[in-house]
Design an enzyme around this catalytic site. Structure first.
Site, mmCIF file in Angstrom:
data_model
loop_
_atom_site.group_PDB
_atom_site.id
_atom_site.type_symbol
_atom_site.label_atom_id
_atom_site.label_comp_id
_atom_site.label_asym_id
_atom_site.label_seq_id
_atom_site.Cartn_x
_atom_site.Cartn_y
_atom_site.Cartn_z
ATOM 1 N N PHE A 63 24.929 34.095 9.452
ATOM 2 C CA PHE A 63 23.650 33.780 10.108
ATOM 3 C C PHE A 63 23.592 34.326 11.544
ATOM 4 C CE2 PHE A 63 21.731 29.980 12.551
ATOM 5 C CZ PHE A 63 20.489 30.580 12.657
ATOM 6 N N ILE A 64 24.449 33.813 12.420
ATOM 7 C CA ILE A 64 24.320 34.207 13.838
ATOM 8 C C ILE A 64 24.835 35.635 14.048
ATOM 9 C CG2 ILE A 64 24.762 33.548 16.232
ATOM 10 C CD1 ILE A 64 25.420 30.728 15.249
ATOM 11 N N ASP B 210 39.273 40.236 5.498
ATOM 12 C CA ASP B 210 39.574 38.862 5.883
ATOM 13 C C ASP B 210 40.206 38.882 7.279
ATOM 14 O OD1 ASP B 210 40.649 36.290 6.139
ATOM 15 O OD2 ASP B 210 41.230 36.176 4.026
ATOM 16 N N THR C 37 31.603 25.896 19.458
ATOM 17 C CA THR C 37 30.543 24.930 19.185
ATOM 18 C C THR C 37 30.599 23.728 20.128
ATOM 19 O OG1 THR C 37 29.782 23.350 17.507
ATOM 20 C CG2 THR C 37 32.085 23.956 17.407
ATOM 21 N N ASP C 38 29.462 23.079 20.300
ATOM 22 C CA ASP C 38 29.435 21.847 21.113
ATOM 23 C C ASP C 38 30.127 20.685 20.379
ATOM 24 O OD1 ASP C 38 27.519 21.396 19.130
ATOM 25 O OD2 ASP C 38 25.892 20.901 20.519
ATOM 26 N N GLU C 39 30.376 20.866 19.054
ATOM 27 C CA GLU C 39 30.988 19.767 18.286
ATOM 28 C C GLU C 39 32.409 19.456 18.743
ATOM 29 O OE1 GLU C 39 30.373 19.632 14.123
ATOM 30 O OE2 GLU C 39 28.334 20.398 14.259
ATOM 31 N N TYR D 53 35.938 20.433 10.516
ATOM 32 C CA TYR D 53 35.327 21.642 11.092
ATOM 33 C C TYR D 53 35.525 21.682 12.604
ATOM 34 C CZ TYR D 53 31.679 24.483 13.270
ATOM 35 O OH TYR D 53 31.015 25.379 14.077
ATOM 36 N N LYS E 53 37.706 24.226 15.059
ATOM 37 C CA LYS E 53 37.113 25.026 16.135
ATOM 38 C C LYS E 53 37.776 24.681 17.474
ATOM 39 C CE LYS E 53 34.088 27.589 15.958
ATOM 40 N NZ LYS E 53 34.048 29.056 15.640
ATOM 41 N N LEU F 129 20.481 22.057 7.696
ATOM 42 C CA LEU F 129 19.289 21.205 7.608
ATOM 43 C C LEU F 129 17.952 21.964 7.579
ATOM 44 C CD1 LEU F 129 18.079 18.330 7.552
ATOM 45 C CD2 LEU F 129 18.004 18.437 10.048
HETATM 46 P P1 NAD Z 1 27.909 31.398 8.789
HETATM 47 O O1 NAD Z 1 28.634 30.455 7.906
HETATM 48 O O2 NAD Z 1 26.471 31.686 8.527
HETATM 49 O O3 NAD Z 1 28.649 32.820 8.780
HETATM 50 C C1 NAD Z 1 30.047 32.932 8.840
HETATM 51 C C2 NAD Z 1 30.421 34.372 8.486
HETATM 52 O O4 NAD Z 1 31.849 34.491 8.601
HETATM 53 C C3 NAD Z 1 30.054 34.771 7.047
HETATM 54 O O5 NAD Z 1 29.462 36.042 7.037
HETATM 55 C C4 NAD Z 1 31.400 34.779 6.321
HETATM 56 O O6 NAD Z 1 31.451 35.701 5.246
HETATM 57 C C5 NAD Z 1 32.347 35.176 7.446
HETATM 58 N N1 NAD Z 1 33.722 34.721 7.205
HETATM 59 C C6 NAD Z 1 34.140 33.481 6.845
HETATM 60 N N2 NAD Z 1 35.484 33.473 6.686
HETATM 61 C C7 NAD Z 1 35.919 34.725 6.970
HETATM 62 C C8 NAD Z 1 37.200 35.345 7.015
HETATM 63 N N3 NAD Z 1 38.302 34.674 6.697
HETATM 64 N N4 NAD Z 1 37.283 36.644 7.366
HETATM 65 C C9 NAD Z 1 36.171 37.348 7.679
HETATM 66 N N5 NAD Z 1 34.927 36.831 7.642
HETATM 67 C C10 NAD Z 1 34.807 35.533 7.299
HETATM 68 O O7 NAD Z 1 28.148 30.861 10.251
HETATM 69 P P2 NAD Z 1 27.185 30.885 11.533
HETATM 70 O O8 NAD Z 1 26.306 29.700 11.481
HETATM 71 O O9 NAD Z 1 26.597 32.244 11.680
HETATM 72 O O10 NAD Z 1 28.261 30.623 12.690
HETATM 73 C C11 NAD Z 1 28.920 31.706 13.325
HETATM 74 C C12 NAD Z 1 29.849 31.164 14.395
HETATM 75 O O11 NAD Z 1 29.118 30.408 15.339
HETATM 76 C C13 NAD Z 1 30.934 30.231 13.854
HETATM 77 O O12 NAD Z 1 32.119 30.492 14.560
HETATM 78 C C14 NAD Z 1 30.417 28.837 14.184
HETATM 79 O O13 NAD Z 1 31.475 27.943 14.364
HETATM 80 C C15 NAD Z 1 29.689 29.122 15.488
HETATM 81 N N6 NAD Z 1 28.571 28.212 15.799
HETATM 82 C C16 NAD Z 1 27.552 28.052 14.906
HETATM 83 C C17 NAD Z 1 26.462 27.253 15.254
HETATM 84 C C18 NAD Z 1 25.300 27.045 14.308
HETATM 85 O O14 NAD Z 1 24.425 26.240 14.602
HETATM 86 N N7 NAD Z 1 25.222 27.762 13.187
HETATM 87 C C19 NAD Z 1 26.440 26.615 16.499
HETATM 88 C C20 NAD Z 1 27.522 26.785 17.374
HETATM 89 C C21 NAD Z 1 28.573 27.612 17.026
HETATM 90 O O1 DAU Z 2 26.274 21.726 16.900
HETATM 91 C C1 DAU Z 2 26.632 22.985 16.461
HETATM 92 C C2 DAU Z 2 26.918 22.960 14.975
HETATM 93 O O2 DAU Z 2 25.656 22.868 14.316
HETATM 94 C C3 DAU Z 2 27.678 24.183 14.490
HETATM 95 O O3 DAU Z 2 28.938 24.224 15.094
HETATM 96 C C4 DAU Z 2 27.836 24.160 12.954
HETATM 97 O O4 DAU Z 2 28.453 25.357 12.510
HETATM 98 C C5 DAU Z 2 26.448 24.052 12.343
HETATM 99 O O5 DAU Z 2 26.545 23.953 10.942
HETATM 100 C C6 DAU Z 2 25.698 22.848 12.900
HETATM 101 O O6 DAU Z 2 26.340 21.620 12.461
HETATM 102 P P1 DAU Z 2 25.493 20.327 12.016
HETATM 103 O O7 DAU Z 2 26.335 19.480 11.163
HETATM 104 O O8 DAU Z 2 24.845 19.700 13.204
HETATM 105 O O9 DAU Z 2 24.317 21.074 11.177
HETATM 106 P P2 DAU Z 2 23.596 20.671 9.792
HETATM 107 O O10 DAU Z 2 22.435 21.575 9.642
HETATM 108 O O11 DAU Z 2 24.565 20.562 8.676
HETATM 109 O O12 DAU Z 2 23.059 19.204 10.105
HETATM 110 C C7 DAU Z 2 22.165 18.942 11.175
HETATM 111 C C8 DAU Z 2 21.898 17.451 11.197
HETATM 112 O O13 DAU Z 2 21.127 17.102 10.030
HETATM 113 C C9 DAU Z 2 23.157 16.600 11.126
HETATM 114 O O14 DAU Z 2 22.968 15.429 11.911
HETATM 115 C C10 DAU Z 2 23.264 16.213 9.646
HETATM 116 C C11 DAU Z 2 21.817 16.147 9.196
HETATM 117 N N1 DAU Z 2 21.543 16.546 7.809
HETATM 118 C C12 DAU Z 2 22.062 17.717 7.344
HETATM 119 C C13 DAU Z 2 21.816 18.135 6.049
HETATM 120 C C14 DAU Z 2 22.401 19.422 5.531
HETATM 121 C C15 DAU Z 2 20.738 15.749 7.005
HETATM 122 O O15 DAU Z 2 20.253 14.686 7.442
HETATM 123 N N2 DAU Z 2 20.489 16.170 5.729
HETATM 124 C C16 DAU Z 2 21.006 17.331 5.205
HETATM 125 O O16 DAU Z 2 20.767 17.635 4.016
#
Ligand code: NAD
Ligand code: DAU
Length: 353
Positions: free
Chosen positions: A12-13, A64, A134-136, A159, A163, A199
């Protein structure tokens, strides 16, 4: 910066970041996308970019990040001078069901990249390893307060623990080996190409299919939502203006409860489908809570704003509209993503409840 290795660039990102750098910045060099293509990696996220820049400025390597020899070979083959490390297992619910992949990719994979960067770069200072986190890692907030760069780590899920561990390794390589690193800890992203286990895209797709909208617990958990392109511009700002060795928090300054998010998406979808405002709210279904569900996240991002001059370009109301419109306009992407692993995951998840 001449050649950037972007790990996880098919996710995604990462895919949004590659598009942002090639299309919206003055970067003239090459990007090497290193991605294993797990269930979350989707080459279709970059089909336009591959068509336009393949073998000139964009290169894809299905690898990988845990593969020591292959990563070493790629550093050499492309003469990598910058790493932007996104690759990770990213979904909290999956980490609860099966933490192993999270430990392997997020911890061992990061370790392997750091080792390779150290070996290939030696004592060079004109290089950079940027780690996306991540902020988590900061844990869970009560009703008030914010996460700062100085907030002690307190991860609660497999998770976030993985991280946090990768963040500590990055810091260790900075202090011990002098590796030129930067790090960013970001809040919840949303926008185009978001895999629909998370979500916001899950809500949009379930409304399209007239399926229940699962809300965990009481729906009052709070997240700070950041439009994905604003995350990309923040990372670019850190790469071009950030101080080596520093960590920057990135946030949307858009705190919302989950139920507010669900209601907003229902209302925009109703408007798009010419239905009455509350039409889709009948799909809202409260389900069993996520174990260890963090109550509230809220980022203080004054540091990147004040020191590097970054700011968000959209507020939540604008960003969520753009997001819904993107999903409605990209029905083939949605159809493709809904087949395969996604279907299995959703079915398994529903059974669980
Ligand atoms: P995502 O799950 O959409 O994408 C992850 C990508 O990593 C995928 O393309 C997957 O194929 C690749 N990948 C997984 N394991 C691998 C491996 N062993 N070798 C090579 N590639 C591999 O994740 P995202 O939401 O785009 O998140 C990207 C980064 O940002 C992550 O590090 C996540 O922790 C961080 N992050 C995400 C969010 C969010 O809200 N999505 C917020 C804060 C930080
Ligand atoms: O805060 C940053 C994080 O945000 C990233 O590090 C993670 O990679 C990313 O997946 C995201 O984590 P969350 O757990 O916050 O995201 P998610 O979309 O899974 O859930 C958002 C909120 O919604 C959380 O409080 C759980 C709730 N939720 C989620 C799903 C999937 C629901 O209530 N119903 C759902 O079906």
């Amino acid at each position: 910066m001449n050649v950037i290795m972007v790990t996880g660039g098919a996710g995604f990102i990462g895919s949004n970041f590659i598009r942002y750098v090639l299309e919206k910045t003055d970067f003239k060099g090459k990007i090497v996308n290193v991605d294993k293509l797990t269930y979350a990696g989707n080459p279709e996220n970059l089909s336009d970019i591959a068509q336009k820049y393949s073998s000139t400025r964009y290169f894809f390597e299905q690898t990988d990040i845990c593969d020591k020899e292959k990563i070493a070979e790629l550093f050499k083959k492309y003469n990598i001078d910058t790493v932007v490390h996104f690759a990770a297992e990213s979904h909290v619910d999956r980490s609860i069901l099966g933490p192993k992949d999270f430990i392997e990719t997020n911890i061992m994979g990061t370790f392997n990249l750091l080792e390779n960067a150290r070996n290939y770069w030696g004592q060079r200072t004109d290089v950079r390893f940027h780690h996306i986190s991540t902020d988590e890692v900061y844990g869970s907030l009560g009703e008030t307060g914010y996460f700062y760069e100085t907030t002690p780590y307190d991860p609660r899920s497999p998770y976030s623990a993985s991280k946090a561990s990768s963040d500590h390794l990055v810091e260790a390589y900075k202090h011990t080996y002098g590796l030129p690193v930067t790090k960013s800890n970001c809040s919840n992203n949303y926008g185009p190409y978001h895999f629909p286990e998370k979500l916001i895209p899950l809500l949009i797709l379930n409304i399209l299919d007239q399926k229940p909208l699962p809300v965990y617990g009481d729906g009052l958990n709070v997240r700070d939502w950041l439009y994905v392109e604003d995350h990309c511009s923040a990372i670019w700002t850190i790469l071009t203006k950030g101080i080596v060795g520093e960590t920057y928090n990135i946030g949307g300054e858009n705190e919302r409860t989950n139920i507010e998010i669900v209601n907003t998406v229902c209302e925009i979808m109703a408007e798009k489908h010419n239905k009455e405002k509350d039409f889709y709210k009948k799909l809202i279904t409260f389900v069993k809570d996520r174990p260890g569900h963090d109550r509230r996240y809220a980022i203080n991002c004054d540091k990147i704003k004040q020191q590097l001059g970054w700011k968000q370009s959209v507020n939540f109301e604008q960003g969520i509209r753009k997001t819904v419109e993107w999903y409605l306009a990209n029905s083939q992407w949605v159809k493709n993503v809904q087949s395969g692993d996604y279907k299995n995951w959703i079915n398994k998840n529903y059974e669980k409840r």
